[in-house]
Design a protein around this motif. Structure first.
Motif, short mmCIF file in Angstrom:
data_model
loop_
_atom_site.label_atom_id
_atom_site.label_comp_id
_atom_site.label_asym_id
_atom_site.label_seq_id
_atom_site.Cartn_x
_atom_site.Cartn_y
_atom_site.Cartn_z
N GLU A 106 0.83 -1.21 0.00
CA GLU A 106 0.00 0.00 0.00
C GLU A 106 0.86 1.26 0.00
O GLU A 106 0.59 2.20 -0.73
N LYS A 107 1.89 1.29 0.83
CA LYS A 107 2.77 2.46 0.91
C LYS A 107 3.53 2.67 -0.40
O LYS A 107 3.57 3.79 -0.93
N SER B 83 2.74 1.65 -3.39
CA SER B 83 1.79 2.03 -4.45
C SER B 83 1.36 3.49 -4.31
O SER B 83 1.30 4.22 -5.30
N LYS B 84 1.08 3.89 -3.08
CA LYS B 84 0.66 5.27 -2.84
C LYS B 84 1.78 6.24 -3.19
O LYS B 84 1.55 7.25 -3.86
N ASP C 5 2.16 6.45 -6.94
CA ASP C 5 1.04 7.20 -7.52
C ASP C 5 1.26 8.71 -7.38
O ASP C 5 1.03 9.47 -8.32
#
Length: 113
Positions: A21-22, A24-25, A28
């Motif tokens: 999640e980290k 990917s964020k 992004d």
């Protein structure tokens, strides 16, 4: 005991969920801000794929050990494993043989990230 219990592998899978999640964020944000080179983009994407692969590995082990323990969370782990496995563009028909193969190999060092 730890290698024969589903709980440590479930915890490791959760850890890789947060790493994924980290990463990917962060990627992004860089892509939207157009502050990333092609080489860095490729490197960051490889890190994300590595986190996903390690997550899949941990879920395979949690699921198989959970099955043997009759852990009530086993079905949830299998669902998440299947989702991530398919997201990595792997064929669903090969999932069971993939799980069997994965749990027959040594577990990778979870401190990579």
């Amino acid at each position: 005991y730890l290698k024969k219990s589903s709980e440590p592998y479930r915890l490791i899978a959760d850890y890789y969920e947060s790493v994924y999640e980290k990463l990917s964020k962060d990627l992004d944000i860089k892509v939207k801000a157009k502050t990333i080179s092609d080489a860095d983009l490729k490197t960051d994407q490889e890190k994300i794929e590595k986190a996903l692969d390690l997550m899949i590995d941990a879920y395979c082990r949690a699921y198989k050990l959970g099955e043997a323990e009759k852990n009530p969370a086993t079905n949830d782990w299998k669902k998440r494993l299947t989702t991530v496995y398919l997201f990595r563009k792997k064929p669903e028909a090969a999932l069971e043989s993939f799980i069997t193969f994965t749990v027959s190999t040594p577990f990778k060092d979870p401190t990579i990230f």
